[in-house]
Write a protein that holds these residues in place. Structure first.
Motif, PDB file in Angstrom:
ATOM      1  N   ILE A 502       0.846  -1.233  -0.037  1.00  0.00           N
ATOM      2  CA  ILE A 502      -0.061   0.114  -0.067  1.00  0.00           C
ATOM      3  C   ILE A 502       0.856   1.178   0.046  1.00  0.00           C
ATOM      4  CG2 ILE A 502      -1.589   1.174   1.208  1.00  0.00           C
ATOM      5  CD1 ILE A 502      -2.840  -1.304   2.247  1.00  0.00           C
ATOM      6  N   ASN A 503       1.779   1.368   0.981  1.00  0.00           N
ATOM      7  CA  ASN A 503       2.567   2.711   1.099  1.00  0.00           C
ATOM      8  C   ASN A 503       3.521   2.908  -0.296  1.00  0.00           C
ATOM      9  OD1 ASN A 503       1.753   3.953   3.746  1.00  0.00           O
ATOM     10  ND2 ASN A 503       2.007   1.882   4.446  1.00  0.00           N
ATOM     11  N   ASP A 504       4.115   1.617  -0.722  1.00  0.00           N
ATOM     12  CA  ASP A 504       4.803   1.814  -1.955  1.00  0.00           C
ATOM     13  C   ASP A 504       4.048   2.477  -3.084  1.00  0.00           C
ATOM     14  OD1 ASP A 504       7.066   0.958  -0.593  1.00  0.00           O
ATOM     15  OD2 ASP A 504       7.246  -0.996  -1.893  1.00  0.00           O
ATOM     16  N   TYR A 505       2.686   1.900  -3.196  1.00  0.00           N
ATOM     17  CA  TYR A 505       1.695   2.486  -4.182  1.00  0.00           C
ATOM     18  C   TYR A 505       1.515   3.910  -3.930  1.00  0.00           C
ATOM     19  CZ  TYR A 505      -2.460   2.862  -7.051  1.00  0.00           C
ATOM     20  OH  TYR A 505      -3.222   3.303  -8.163  1.00  0.00           O
ATOM     21  N   VAL A 506       1.173   4.252  -2.639  1.00  0.00           N
ATOM     22  CA  VAL A 506       0.806   5.608  -2.485  1.00  0.00           C
ATOM     23  C   VAL A 506       2.145   6.532  -2.720  1.00  0.00           C
ATOM     24  CG1 VAL A 506       0.346   7.410  -0.426  1.00  0.00           C
ATOM     25  CG2 VAL A 506      -1.001   5.099  -0.627  1.00  0.00           C
ATOM     26  N   MET A 507       3.278   5.979  -2.309  1.00  0.00           N
ATOM     27  CA  MET A 507       4.393   6.955  -2.751  1.00  0.00           C
ATOM     28  C   MET A 507       4.609   7.112  -4.167  1.00  0.00           C
ATOM     29  SD  MET A 507       8.399   6.036  -1.255  1.00  0.00           S
ATOM     30  CE  MET A 507       8.384   4.514  -2.397  1.00  0.00           C
ATOM     31  N   THR A 508       4.550   5.983  -5.008  1.00  0.00           N
ATOM     32  CA  THR A 508       4.463   6.133  -6.557  1.00  0.00           C
ATOM     33  C   THR A 508       3.529   7.099  -7.118  1.00  0.00           C
ATOM     34  OG1 THR A 508       5.547   4.024  -6.545  1.00  0.00           O
ATOM     35  CG2 THR A 508       4.662   4.765  -8.591  1.00  0.00           C
ATOM     36  N   MET A 509       2.300   6.924  -6.466  1.00  0.00           N
ATOM     37  CA  MET A 509       1.305   7.790  -7.197  1.00  0.00           C
ATOM     38  C   MET A 509       1.255   9.199  -6.815  1.00  0.00           C
ATOM     39  SD  MET A 509      -0.039   5.532  -9.541  1.00  0.00           S
ATOM     40  CE  MET A 509      -1.493   6.910  -9.926  1.00  0.00           C
ATOM     41  N   THR A 510       1.612   9.443  -5.640  1.00  0.00           N
ATOM     42  CA  THR A 510       1.962  10.840  -5.246  1.00  0.00           C
ATOM     43  C   THR A 510       3.124  11.461  -5.975  1.00  0.00           C
ATOM     44  OG1 THR A 510       1.437  10.249  -2.697  1.00  0.00           O
ATOM     45  CG2 THR A 510       2.698  12.324  -3.346  1.00  0.00           C
ATOM     46  N   ALA A 511       4.055  11.059  -6.420  1.00  0.00           N
ATOM     47  CA  ALA A 511       5.142  11.550  -7.549  1.00  0.00           C
ATOM     48  C   ALA A 511       4.242  11.679  -8.685  1.00  0.00           C
ATOM     49  CB  ALA A 511       6.166  10.607  -7.236  1.00  0.00           C
ATOM     50  N   ARG A 512       3.656  10.674  -9.122  1.00  0.00           N
ATOM     51  CA  ARG A 512       3.221  10.637 -10.556  1.00  0.00           C
ATOM     52  C   ARG A 512       2.048  11.673 -10.772  1.00  0.00           C
ATOM     53  NH1 ARG A 512       0.782   5.575 -12.895  1.00  0.00           N
ATOM     54  NH2 ARG A 512       1.114   6.921 -15.112  1.00  0.00           N
ATOM     55  N   PHE A 513       1.361  11.824  -9.584  1.00  0.00           N
ATOM     56  CA  PHE A 513       0.091  12.853  -9.692  1.00  0.00           C
ATOM     57  C   PHE A 513       0.818  14.139  -9.493  1.00  0.00           C
ATOM     58  CE2 PHE A 513      -3.001   9.731  -7.783  1.00  0.00           C
ATOM     59  CZ  PHE A 513      -3.650   9.555  -8.860  1.00  0.00           C
ATOM     60  N   VAL A 514       1.690  14.618  -8.797  1.00  0.00           N
ATOM     61  CA  VAL A 514       2.276  15.867  -8.693  1.00  0.00           C
ATOM     62  C   VAL A 514       3.209  16.281  -9.911  1.00  0.00           C
ATOM     63  CG1 VAL A 514       4.322  17.073  -7.435  1.00  0.00           C
ATOM     64  CG2 VAL A 514       2.589  15.785  -6.246  1.00  0.00           C
ATOM     65  N   THR A 515       3.799  15.241 -10.682  1.00  0.00           N
ATOM     66  CA  THR A 515       4.517  15.547 -11.677  1.00  0.00           C
ATOM     67  C   THR A 515       3.807  15.852 -12.978  1.00  0.00           C
ATOM     68  OG1 THR A 515       5.348  13.286 -12.104  1.00  0.00           O
ATOM     69  CG2 THR A 515       6.453  14.668 -10.747  1.00  0.00           C
ATOM     70  N   GLY A 516       2.561  15.163 -12.937  1.00  0.00           N
ATOM     71  CA  GLY A 516       1.706  14.928 -13.919  1.00  0.00           C
ATOM     72  C   GLY A 516       1.785  13.749 -15.075  1.00  0.00           C
ATOM     73  N   ASP A 517       2.339  12.980 -14.472  1.00  0.00           N
ATOM     74  CA  ASP A 517       2.755  11.705 -15.055  1.00  0.00           C
ATOM     75  C   ASP A 517       1.250  10.759 -15.047  1.00  0.00           C
ATOM     76  OD1 ASP A 517       4.217   9.458 -16.433  1.00  0.00           O
ATOM     77  OD2 ASP A 517       4.146   8.581 -14.517  1.00  0.00           O
TER      78      ASP A 517
END
Length: 553
Positions: A502-517
Motif C-alpha cells: 500500500i505505502n509503496d503504491y501511495v508513494m509512487t502515485m503521489t510522485a506521478r500525480f504531482v509531476t503530471g505523469d
C-alpha cells in the motif's frame, strides 16, 4: 515521493519458517533473556567499571553515518572501550541501503551480536522476537539496567512505548526529548528575498503560490538571470516536498499518513482533501515553481542548492533544521538567512503541522540477537551509553576539544546555570563522536536548555523560539495521533505485506500525480479503487485492533 523509512518486511515473511526451525535449536530461556548466560560471573555489578575484567568483543551491525569518518578508530569508540573493556567489531552498512543490507543479513542467518541504529519496526521486532532471533531485554534491565530503570521512572511513557505483548522488550529506547525536533517538518524561506521584494510571510496556500511566483519572475537575487529555484525538496525524509504542503489540506504525519478521529484510525491518502493537496502541488510543478529535482536530490544535493557559492538560488526548502540545508555558522550565513515560516491555511481553512509526539522515544535502534554470547555485558554496555557524559562524547566528541563542562557564571537557554559548553557546532564530518548514534538519553531540560549560551545567535535557542512561535499553535491533539503499536505475530505478518504494498503504491502515485505523469482528475477514482483492492480496509482493521488493545492496557 516519500522515501520509505520502513524495513523491507517481505524479507521477514520469506524467512519466517527458516527462522522458526533455527530457533528450535536454542533454549527458550536463552532466547528471551529470562536466564543468565554462563558469562554472568565475568560481568561486574551495575555501576562498577570496567564492565568485564577480561576484554570481550561484540559484533555490532550499524547503519552508516555520513558524519562519522570511521567507527573503528572513532574517539568515542575508544573512550567507551576504555571505560567498559568491551571491544567492538563493526559491520557498517551503507548509509543509503542499510535496511536492505540488514534484511539480507537476517536472511543469511549469520547474525551479529547487536543491531544498532537500524530503526527496526515493531512488526519486525515481534516476528523475529517470537522466533527467538531477537532477545528480550526485560529481565536483563531489572538486573543490570541501572540507567534504563531511571529513565523508566522519569519517563513512564518510555517503557509503555517499547514493551511488546508478553512484557517483552526487544529494543532498548533511544530518547531525544528535543522540542524543536518534535515539530519537525518545517518550510525554510530565504528571508532576504522576501525583504527585497517587499513580501510578507505567506499565510495561505494562495499567498505561498504568489510568493513562489515572485521568486521565479522578479529576479530576487539580482543577477539578471532566471536561475532562481522557487521551491525544491529532496528524498531525505524531513525534506520531502509533500508533507508541509499537504498539512494545509489534511493531516499528514510524514510516515504512514495515518490519524485518529473519534477513536478510529484512518488514512489520509484516499480522501478528497488529499486529492486537493496533490492538485495544488501539480499546479506548482506545471508552472515551474516546484523543481523536478525534488524527487531525485539527496540531502547533500539540497544543501548545495541552499549553499550555492556567491549568490543565493534557492527560495523555499523543506527541512528539519538549518543544518539539513546549510552550513551552520558557516561563512555564507545562510543558516540565519533561511527562516521557517508557519504552516499556511488551505482553501478549506485547514492548517496543521506534523507533530511527532512519540518521536522522542525511538524504538528499534538497539537490538540483541540470539548469536550474542554476552547478554549481561551487552546490557551493561548499552546502559552505560545513557550516562550524561557518555552522551556528550557520543554526540559531540572529546572533552576539551568539542565540549567542556560549564564554567562558573555560564547560563543555559532557560536562564538557569548551564551544565556544559559546546565548543564546535554539530554537523561536521569528524572522528570524535558517533554523531547522535548509539543510545542516548537527552532531555530537553538537561541537554538543550542545559547548554551554555556563549554567543548570539544561539542555534538551539533560535530553533526553540521559532518552533514555539510558528509551529506549536498548529499541532494536532495527542488523541489524533497514532501511538507506537505492537501487533500479534499473525497480524504482523499480514501487515508486513499490506504495509509495503500500500505505502509503496501511495508513494509512487503521489510522485506521478504531482509531476503530471498521471492525470489526477482522470485517474483518481482508479487510484482509490486500487487501494481498496490492495485490502486497505484490512490494513486499517489491523491497526485498529492493536490500537484498541493498547487503550485497554
Amino acid at each position: 515521493m516519500r522515501k520509505t523509512t520502513k524495513l523491507g518486511l517481505l524479507a521477514v515473511l520469506t524467512m519466517s519458517l527458516v527462522l522458526s526451525a533455527c530457533s528450535k535449536d536454542q533454549p527458550a530461556a536463552e532466547q528471551n533473556g529470562s536466564k543468565e548466560s554462563p558469562n554472568t560471573s565475568k560481568v561486574n555489578s551495575p555501576g562498577k567499571f570496567p564492565i568485564v575484567n577480561d576484554k570481550i568483543t561484540l559484533k555490532v551491525f550499524v547503519a552508516g553515518n555520513a558524519l562519522v569518518e570511521d567507527f573503528n578508530t572513532n574517539r568515542y569508540t575508544k573512550w567507551l572501550e576504555d571505560k567498559t573493556n568491551i571491544h567492538v567489531d563493526w559491520i557498517v552498512a551503507d548509509v543509503k541501503n542499510y535496511k536492505d543490507q540488514l534484511n539480507l543479513t537476517l536472511a543469511s542467518g549469520d547474525l551479529p551480536d547487536v543491531i544498532m541504529n537500524m530503526g527496526v519496526s515493531p512488526e519486525q521486532q515481534m516476528i523475529y522476537g517470537d522466533q527467538g532471533v531477537f532477545v528480550s531485554f526485560t529481565d536483563l534491565i531489572e538486573k543490570y539496567g541501572e540507567n534504563t530503570k531511571k529513565i523508566f521512572q522519569e519517563m513512564p511513557e518510555v517503557k509503555d512505548a517499547i514493551t511488546a505483548p508478553g512484557n517483552k522488550i526487544y529494543s532498548l529506547p533511544y530518547i531525544n526529548d528535543c522540542y524543536h525536533c518534535s515539530l519537525d517538518y518545517k518550510m525554510y524561506v530565504f528571508k532576504p528575498w522576501l525583504d527585497k521584494l517587499g513580501l510578507k510571510e505567506p499565510t495561505t496556500t494562495e499567498e505561498f503560490y504568489q510568493m513562489l511566483k515572485a521568486f521565479k519572475e522578479k529576479d530576487p537575487n539580482g543577477n539578471g538571470k532566471p536561475d532562481e529555484i522557487p521551491l525544491v525538496g529532496s528524498t531525505n525524509q524531513k525534506s520531502q516536498i509533500d508533507v508541509w504542503i499537504m498539512n494545509s489540506f489534511i493531516y499528514d504525519d510524514g510516515d504512514k499518513r495515518m490519524f485518529v478521529k473519534n477513536g478510529k484510525i484512518d488514512v489520509a491518502y484516499n480522501k478528497n482533501e488529499w486529492k486537493d493537496g496533490l492538485k495544488f502541488m501539480n499546479r506548482l510543478f506545471k508552472e515551474g515553481l516546484l523543481s523536478k529535482e525534488s524527487f531525485t536530490l539527496d540531502k547533500d544535493g539540497l544543501k548545495k542548492i541552499a549553499e550555492n557559492p556567491d549568490i543565493a538560488i534557492g527560495g523555499a526548502l523543506p527541512a528539519h533544521s538549518p543544518s539539513d540545508i546549510t552550513i551552520v555558522e558557516g561563512k555564507s550565513n545562510r543558516w540565519v538567512d533561511y527562516q521557517p515560516i508557519a504552516p499556511v491555511k488551505g482553501p478549506n481553512g485547514f492548517q496543521k503541522t506534523t507533530w511527532l509526539a512519540y518521536d522522542k522515544i525511538r524504538g528499534g535502534n538497539f537490538i540483541m540477537t540470539s548469536a550474542n554470547k554476552y547478554p549481561e555485558a551487552t546490557m551493561r554496555w548499552a546502559d552505560a551509553m545513557y550516562d550524561f557524559e557518555a552522551n556528550l562524547y557520543s554526540n559531540f566528541g572529546v572533552q576539551g576539544s568539542s565540549w567542556e563542562w560549564a564554567k562558573q557564571g555560564d547560563v543555559g537557554r532557560d536562564g538557569n546555570p548551564a551544565k556544559y559548553r559546546l565548543l564546535i557546532p554539530f554537523g561536521r564530518v569528524q572522528n570524535e563522536s558517533w554523531a547522535q548514534f548509539g543510545l542516548n538519553y537527552r532531555t530537553d531540560k538537561d541537554w538543550y536548555a542545559g547548554q551554555a549560551v556563549l554567543k548570539q545567535p544561539d542555534k538551539e535557542k533560535m530553533y526553540y523560539d521559532v518552533t514555539k512561535k510558528n509551529y506549536e499553535p498548529y499541532k494536532p491533539k495527542i488523541n489524533e495521533i497514532v501511538p507506537p503499536l505492537f501487533f500479534a505475530q499473525a497480524d504482523a505478518q499480514q501487515l508486513a505485506e499490506l504495509d509495503k504494498t500500500i505505502n509503496d503504491y501511495v508513494m509512487t502515485m503521489t510522485a506521478r500525480f504531482v509531476t503530471g505523469d498521471a492525470d489526477i482528475d482522470k485517474e483518481w477514482n482508479d487510484y482509490v479503487s486500487t487501494l481498496d483492492k490492495m485490502n486497505l480496509k484490512k490494513y486499517i482493521e489491523i491497526y485498529q485492533k492493536a490500537y484498541d488493545a493498547k487503550a485497554k492496557k
